[in-house]
Scaffold this active site. Structure first.
Site, PDB file in Angstrom:
ATOM      1  N   LEU A  85       0.861  -1.177   0.000  1.00 33.45           N
ATOM      2  CA  LEU A  85       0.000   0.000   0.000  1.00 33.45           C
ATOM      3  C   LEU A  85       0.897   1.226   0.000  1.00 33.45           C
ATOM      4  O   LEU A  85       1.975   1.217   0.609  1.00 33.45           O
ATOM      5  CB  LEU A  85      -0.886   0.031   1.256  1.00 33.45           C
ATOM      6  N   ASP A  86       0.452   2.294  -0.677  1.00 30.64           N
ATOM      7  CA  ASP A  86       1.204   3.545  -0.638  1.00 30.64           C
ATOM      8  C   ASP A  86       1.292   4.048   0.801  1.00 30.64           C
ATOM      9  O   ASP A  86       0.440   3.726   1.644  1.00 30.64           O
ATOM     10  CB  ASP A  86       0.504   4.619  -1.484  1.00 30.64           C
ATOM     11  N   LYS A  87       2.288   4.868   1.058  1.00 28.20           N
ATOM     12  CA  LYS A  87       2.498   5.398   2.406  1.00 28.20           C
ATOM     13  C   LYS A  87       1.259   6.116   2.937  1.00 28.20           C
ATOM     14  O   LYS A  87       0.878   5.964   4.089  1.00 28.20           O
ATOM     15  CB  LYS A  87       3.705   6.349   2.397  1.00 28.20           C
TER      16      LYS A  87
END
Length: 231
Positions: free
Chosen positions: A50-52
Site C-alpha cells: 500500500l502507498d504510504k
C-alpha cells in the site's frame, strides 16, 4: 503503525495506519518488525503493498508456503480488492471503468494514457460525501503503482489530501484499503475494515455510504469490457 485485524495460522491481516511506509528502509522493514513483535512471528512476508498515505487492509504471510500461495493469488488476479477514497470535486461520471496504460510523468508521479497495451483497470462508484466532496468505492483489477490515485484524477476528482495528484490539502490522504476477498486452501477469506483515521470519513453522508457498501463483492459493478489496442 497498525491494528491487528485477524490472525490465521498461515497469515495475518492488519489495518495499516496512514503515513506508514511498507517499503524497505536500508534493508529494514519497521512495520513488519513491529507486527512480528506483537504476534511473536520470527519472519513475516509482505504479500502486496500500500502507498504510504494509504491506510487499510494489508496481508502478511507467516510462512514461506503461505506467502507463495497468497502471492500467486495476487499474480493470477483472483484476489478482489476494494478501496474507498474521498475526492475533492464532482467527477465527470458518477460510476464507470477507467482503463489505460500508465506511464511515468514528472518527479514521482504517473499519468494515464489513452493506449491499452498493458492497461490499468479500475471500476468505481461514487456518491456525495458532504461539503461538495465525493466518496468513491474502487475495485482495481490490476496492481499498478498509484493506480487509484491516477484513475480518480483522470475523472476530475483528485483524492483529498493527496500531495501528488490532489488539489486540496487535508489531515491525511483519503485513500483506504477497505475490503479483501481471496481463496485460501479451498475457503474464501473475506475481510472488511471501515476507515476511522481522518475527520472526513466521519461526515454523515460518508458514513451512510460506507454502511451501504459493507458487502462490496455483492454490488452490481459497472460492466467490465474492453478490447486491447491492436499493434
Amino acid at each position: 503503525m497498525f491494528t491487528l485485524v485477524y490472525q490465521h495460522p498461515d497469515f495475518l491481516v492488519i489495518n495499516k495506519h496512514p503515513g506508514i511506509s511498507v517499503h524497505k528502509d536500508d534493508n529494514d522493514q519497521p512495520l513488519l518488525a513491529a507486527v512480528a513483535e506483537q504476534t511473536g512471528d520470527e519472519k513475516l512476508y509482505l504479500i502486496h503493498r500500500l502507498d504510504k498515505m494509504t491506510s487499510g487492509l494489508l496481508l502478511l504471510g507467516r510462512n514461506k508456503e503461505a506467502a507463495s500461495i497468497l502471492s500467486s493469488n495476487f499474480a493470477e488476479r483472483v484476489v478482489e480488492k476494494f478501496y474507498v477514497a474521498i475526492g475533492t470535486k464532482k467527477p465527470k461520471k458518477k460510476q464507470g471503468v477507467v482503463i489505460g496504460d500508465m506511464t511515468r510523468s514528472r518527479r514521482s508521479s504517473w499519468k494515464l494514457e489513452s493506449t491499452r497495451e498493458n492497461p490499468a483497470i479500475t471500476q468505481f462508484f461514487s456518491t456525495a460525501a458532504g461539503e461538495g466532496r465525493r466518496l468513491f468505492l474502487c475495485k482495481p483489477h490490476t496492481g499498478k503503482t498509484h493506480q487509484i490515485r491516477v484513475a480518480l484524477r483522470s475523472v476530475g476528482s483528485g483524492i483529498t489530501g493527496d500531495d501528488i495528484y490532489g488539489t486540496e490539502a487535508s489531515d491525511r490522504g483519503y485513500l483506504h484499503a477497505y475490503a479483501l476477498s481471496f481463496p485460501y486452501k479451498g475457503e474464501t477469506q473475506r475481510f472488511i475494515c471501515p476507515p476511522t483515521d481522518g475527520k472526513l470519513w466521519q461526515v454523515a453522508e460518508a458514513q451512510q455510504a460506507l454502511n451501504d457498501w459493507n458487502q462490496p463483492w455483492q454490488l452490481e459493478w459497472p460492466t467490465l469490457a474492453y478490447k486491447k489496442a491492436s499493434v
